[in-house]
Design an enzyme around this catalytic site. Structure first.
Site, PDB file in Angstrom:
ATOM      1  CG  HIS A  61      -0.320   0.113   2.522  1.00  0.00           C
ATOM      2  ND1 HIS A  61       0.573  -0.818   3.002  1.00  0.00           N
ATOM      3  CD2 HIS A  61      -0.438   1.063   3.488  1.00  0.00           C
ATOM      4  CE1 HIS A  61       0.971  -0.455   4.211  1.00  0.00           C
ATOM      5  NE2 HIS A  61       0.383   0.683   4.530  1.00  0.00           N
ATOM      6  CG  HIS A  63      -0.113   4.287   4.671  1.00  0.00           C
ATOM      7  ND1 HIS A  63      -0.845   3.493   5.515  1.00  0.00           N
ATOM      8  CD2 HIS A  63      -0.980   5.196   4.151  1.00  0.00           C
ATOM      9  CE1 HIS A  63      -2.112   3.904   5.509  1.00  0.00           C
ATOM     10  NE2 HIS A  63      -2.209   4.926   4.680  1.00  0.00           N
ATOM     11  CG  ASP A  65       4.926   2.873   7.226  1.00  0.00           C
ATOM     12  OD1 ASP A  65       4.009   3.345   6.527  1.00  0.00           O
ATOM     13  OD2 ASP A  65       4.750   1.921   8.019  1.00  0.00           O
ATOM     14  CG  HIS A  66       4.473   0.067   3.956  1.00  0.00           C
ATOM     15  ND1 HIS A  66       4.501  -1.259   4.285  1.00  0.00           N
ATOM     16  CD2 HIS A  66       3.951   0.708   5.036  1.00  0.00           C
ATOM     17  CE1 HIS A  66       4.008  -1.431   5.500  1.00  0.00           C
ATOM     18  NE2 HIS A  66       3.665  -0.250   5.974  1.00  0.00           N
ATOM     19  CG  HIS A 141      -3.876  -0.285   6.128  1.00  0.00           C
ATOM     20  ND1 HIS A 141      -3.881  -0.237   7.499  1.00  0.00           N
ATOM     21  CD2 HIS A 141      -2.816   0.477   5.728  1.00  0.00           C
ATOM     22  CE1 HIS A 141      -2.864   0.520   7.898  1.00  0.00           C
ATOM     23  NE2 HIS A 141      -2.215   0.968   6.841  1.00  0.00           N
ATOM     24  CG  ASP A 212       0.704  -1.336   7.344  1.00  0.00           C
ATOM     25  OD1 ASP A 212       1.604  -2.180   7.477  1.00  0.00           O
ATOM     26  OD2 ASP A 212       0.883  -0.116   7.479  1.00  0.00           O
ATOM     27  CG  HIS A 270       3.957  -2.755  10.168  1.00  0.00           C
ATOM     28  ND1 HIS A 270       3.071  -2.056  10.962  1.00  0.00           N
ATOM     29  CD2 HIS A 270       4.252  -1.940   9.139  1.00  0.00           C
ATOM     30  CE1 HIS A 270       2.824  -0.873  10.412  1.00  0.00           C
ATOM     31  NE2 HIS A 270       3.542  -0.774   9.300  1.00  0.00           N
TER      32      HIS A 270
END
Ligand SMILES: [Zn+2]
Ligand SMILES: [Zn+2]
Length: 324
Positions: A61, A63, A65-66, A141, A212, A270
């Site tokens: 996805h 976000h 942090d990914h 998510h 996530d 995570h």
């Protein structure tokens, strides 16, 4: 057989001990980088995997942090790494953001150092070869277009050598063709059907990766009888309400999913900075014994009936021991 190398295992922000989400799944010569949090390229170097053939990236996805590590990775590729083509798979929302990051911020009109294919993921098979396939499935998510990935080896019918011997089938191409399901004619004129020498189909290894996620009820069927489930576990049970607020899972929810789906082994990743690995394990091992918390540079090998940790935090284990 699959192998997974963990590169980053922290939720949202890095900690002293944990980098942001990234892991590599390998099958023979294929390598898939799943997610690419900030700092991933240094983790790749430190893991010893190297950049060679790391040309397929699956994003769960969009976000930050990914995905932020994609910028650094591309910048490095543009200087000295020889990869001809880069394929980045992601849902539409994530793909738009990745497009902005790579073409808007990193390249800004410059020619990409290699051809970059941004591939929009939809549910279904996204990659396939003779031995295995990769299937994307929807995950709930925050925001649209989040995906998990199922790595699924094709089932195989074992060649029963003792039956072949009993039929006096000579060594050589006849046996190879029978393994491949072809009827053969032996030098003595007899026709042999593969049914005579092949055993019942044995399912292949299944590895499921979920990034996530805010729920697990929609993941049960895809996780069914997986040999390994890798899944986020941002929170512990005491903060279940916060997990629900932010559409994340608790380690308990992950363990319960593993039980409901008949998963053989569970690796949690995570993890929020606020927890210690031993506390997470102490809580979940009581209900699902085959659970581990991933650390950077852990390497696991997954076969149909065998799950082996080859390296722990990058240190090769002397005597890998099966834990099935
Ligand atoms: Zn995240
Ligand atoms: Zn997220």
């Amino acid at each position: 057989m699959f192998e997974i190398v963990f590169l980053g295992t922290s939720a949202s922000a890095p900690s002293v001990h944990r980098g942001l989400s990234a892991q590599v799944v390998k099958h023979d010569e294929y390598r898939f980088l799943i997610d690419c949090g900030e700092g991933t390229q240094r983790q790749i170097l430190q893991s010893g995997i190297g950049f060679k053939r790391l040309n397929r990236i699956l994003i769960t996805h969009g976000h930050l942090d990914h995905i932020l590590g994609l910028a650094g990775l591309l910048s490095t590729f543009s200087r000295w790494e020889a990869i001809d083509e880069l394929e980045i798979y992601a849902g539409k929302w994530a793909l738009d953001r990745i497009h902005d990051l790579l073409f808007g911020v990193v390249l800004r009109g410059a020619r990409p150092p290699m051809s970059i294919h941004l591939v929009e993921v939809r549910p279904g098979v996204i990659f396939e070869d003779a031995e295995f396939s990769v299937t994307a499935f929807p995950v709930d998510h925050r925001g649209a277009d989040c995906y998990g990935y199922l790595f699924d080896e094709k089932s195989r019918r074992p060649f029963l050598a003792e039956k072949a011997d009993a039929l006096n089938i000579p060594q050589g191409p006849w046996r190879r063709d029978l393994v491949n399901g072809q009827v053969v004619t032996l030098p003595d004129g007899r026709a042999i059907d593969p049914e005579q020498v092949l055993g019942p189909a044995r399912p292949g290894t299944r590895l499921v990766h979920v990034g996530d996620s805010g729920r697990t009820d929609n993941l049960r069927s895809v996780c069914q009888f997986a040999d390994l489930l890798v899944i986020e576990a941002t929170y512990m049970q005491e903060e279940a309400a916060m997990a629900a607020d932010f559409a994340h899972l608790t380690a308990r929810q992950a363990a319960e999913l593993a039980i409901q789906a008949g998963v053989k082994h569970l690796v949690l990743t995570h993890i929020s900075r606020r927890y210690r690995e031993r506390d997470v394990l102490a809580e979940e091992r009581a209900i699902f014994p085959h659970v581990m918390v991933a650390r950077a540079f852990d390497v696991f090998q997954i076969k149909r009936d065998e799950f082996v940790q080859l390296a722990e935090s990058g240190q090769l284990k002397d005597q890998p021991s099966a834990s099935s």
